[in-house]
Design a protein around this motif. Structure first.
Motif, PDB file in Angstrom:
ATOM      1  N   LYS A   1     -20.518  25.049 -88.547  1.00 42.18           N
ATOM      2  CA  LYS A   1     -21.117  25.267 -87.228  1.00 42.18           C
ATOM      3  C   LYS A   1     -20.065  25.781 -86.241  1.00 42.18           C
ATOM      4  CE  LYS A   1     -25.125  23.769 -88.506  1.00 42.18           C
ATOM      5  NZ  LYS A   1     -26.210  24.750 -88.766  1.00 42.18           N
ATOM      6  N   PHE A   2     -18.865  25.202 -86.317  1.00 42.56           N
ATOM      7  CA  PHE A   2     -17.803  25.635 -85.405  1.00 42.56           C
ATOM      8  C   PHE A   2     -17.374  27.066 -85.716  1.00 42.56           C
ATOM      9  CE2 PHE A   2     -13.270  25.818 -84.117  1.00 42.56           C
ATOM     10  CZ  PHE A   2     -13.483  25.678 -82.747  1.00 42.56           C
ATOM     11  N   LEU A   3     -17.336  27.431 -86.989  1.00 42.91           N
ATOM     12  CA  LEU A   3     -17.007  28.802 -87.365  1.00 42.91           C
ATOM     13  C   LEU A   3     -18.041  29.781 -86.811  1.00 42.91           C
ATOM     14  CD1 LEU A   3     -15.844  28.374 -91.074  1.00 42.91           C
ATOM     15  CD2 LEU A   3     -14.418  28.920 -89.094  1.00 42.91           C
TER      16      LEU A   3
ATOM     17  N   PHE B   1     -19.603  33.945 -82.732  1.00 41.53           N
ATOM     18  CA  PHE B   1     -20.357  34.348 -81.541  1.00 41.53           C
ATOM     19  C   PHE B   1     -19.406  34.655 -80.377  1.00 41.53           C
ATOM     20  CE2 PHE B   1     -24.412  32.157 -83.051  1.00 41.53           C
ATOM     21  CZ  PHE B   1     -25.091  33.353 -83.211  1.00 41.53           C
ATOM     22  N   ALA B   2     -18.429  33.772 -80.181  1.00 42.98           N
ATOM     23  CA  ALA B   2     -17.490  33.944 -79.065  1.00 42.98           C
ATOM     24  C   ALA B   2     -16.624  35.188 -79.257  1.00 42.98           C
ATOM     25  CB  ALA B   2     -16.618  32.702 -78.923  1.00 42.98           C
TER      26      ALA B   2
ATOM     27  N   LYS C   1     -13.971  29.882 -72.630  1.00 42.00           N
ATOM     28  CA  LYS C   1     -15.146  29.349 -71.941  1.00 42.00           C
ATOM     29  C   LYS C   1     -16.355  29.310 -72.867  1.00 42.00           C
ATOM     30  CE  LYS C   1     -17.755  29.914 -67.636  1.00 42.00           C
ATOM     31  NZ  LYS C   1     -17.767  30.596 -66.310  1.00 42.00           N
ATOM     32  N   LEU C   2     -16.552  30.376 -73.637  1.00 45.67           N
ATOM     33  CA  LEU C   2     -17.683  30.419 -74.571  1.00 45.67           C
ATOM     34  C   LEU C   2     -17.530  29.369 -75.666  1.00 45.67           C
ATOM     35  CD1 LEU C   2     -18.463  34.218 -75.140  1.00 45.67           C
ATOM     36  CD2 LEU C   2     -19.520  32.621 -73.543  1.00 45.67           C
TER      37      LEU C   2
END
Length: 278
Positions: free
Chosen positions: A109-111, A116-117, A157-158
């Motif tokens: 999920k973090f990947l 996305f960021a 921030k993202l």
């Protein structure tokens, strides 16, 4: 890692709502370019936004990242839905049965959050270069690539915001409730800021010092509003007697606080999932 990321991207791509929201987000980012065509002609009052210098280097890095950050809610919905769907469709339990550990699940999920960021940051970087070279009065390399810390701040921030959304998705399990909790938390921070600023510490910087440690406020502090930097706004402020001494810099302290929250949210996500009976 490649396997984990591939699994997550397939889940998102096969979900129609996620595809639509992601596409909408990047389409809306391109609409920043339409700001250049906005003109106001009210008799003696004429205003062409592009001529105000909003696309001048290096100001464009500040302006575009601030505007793009407002639109991050579209991807936030994808992140929250991504987690909620794991519970609704039973894919979380199936992944664990197939041998994926809970740590690998959170890592996947973090990947996805990082992808996305990174994609959004690269998109804004390229868009800003195109708009800048099209409209900026300053195109010297030294000026063009100054103030790039806003791009770094945008990325951080993202990542921080999406990590918060991931935590809420795991905590609440339902996307609507998770987004509702996000809204409520935003209101809570607003109330806390009002109480600290106007009741407990009026005419003092203590309130700002305390608020900088709140998650959403810390993310907001990474990129402050850029509009009062414009020469037109400054001249109007001077005429009406307003002294603009705002600090627009990206501070290392703000970056460190958001990175700390990012670690906290991902750790809490893992602990919550690890201790939860699925």
């Amino acid at each position: 890692m490649k396997r984990l990321l591939s699994i997550e991207l397939q889940k998102i791509w096969k979900n129609k709502a996620s595809r639509v929201l992601t596409s909408t987000y990047f389409i809306l980012l391109t609409f920043i370019a339409l700001i250049a065509s906005i003109k106001f002609d009210l008799g003696i009052f004429k205003l062409h936004l592009a001529e105000m210098g909003i696309f001048n280097f290096p100001f464009i890095w500040h302006f575009n990242t601030y505007i793009a950050a407002i639109l991050k809610l579209f991807l936030a919905i994808v992140i929250v839905s991504m987690m909620a769907n794991e519970y609704s469709y039973g894919t979380l339990k199936q992944n664990l049965i197939d041998g994926m550990s809970k740590k690998e699940f959170i890592l996947s999920k973090f990947l996805t959050i990082l992808i996305f960021a990174v994609a959004s940051t690269i998109f804004i970087f390229i868009l800003s270069l195109i708009l800048g070279f099209s409209f900026s009065s300053y195109t010297e390399i030294g000026i063009v690539f100054s103030d790039l810390e806003y791009i770094l701040a945008y990325f951080i921030k993202l990542v921080g915001f999406f990590s918060f959304c991931l935590f809420l998705g795991i905590l609440v399990k339902r996307s609507a409730f998770a987004l509702g909790f996000l809204l409520v938390w935003n209101i809570i921070e607003g109330i806390a800021k009002g109480i600290l600023t106007f009741k407990i510490f009026p005419d003092s910087k203590i309130a700002s010092y305390i608020m900088q440690f709140f998650p959403l406020e810390s993310m907001s502090n990474l990129i402050v509003e850029p509009f009062s930097r414009l020469s037109v706004i400054k001249s109007i402020g001077t005429q009406i007697g307003m002294d603009n001494s705002k600090d627009y810099s990206v501070h290392f302290t703000s970056i460190l606080i958001v990175l700390s929250w990012t670690l906290i949210f991902n750790f809490l996500s893992y602990r919550l999932l690890k201790n939860r009976d699925l």
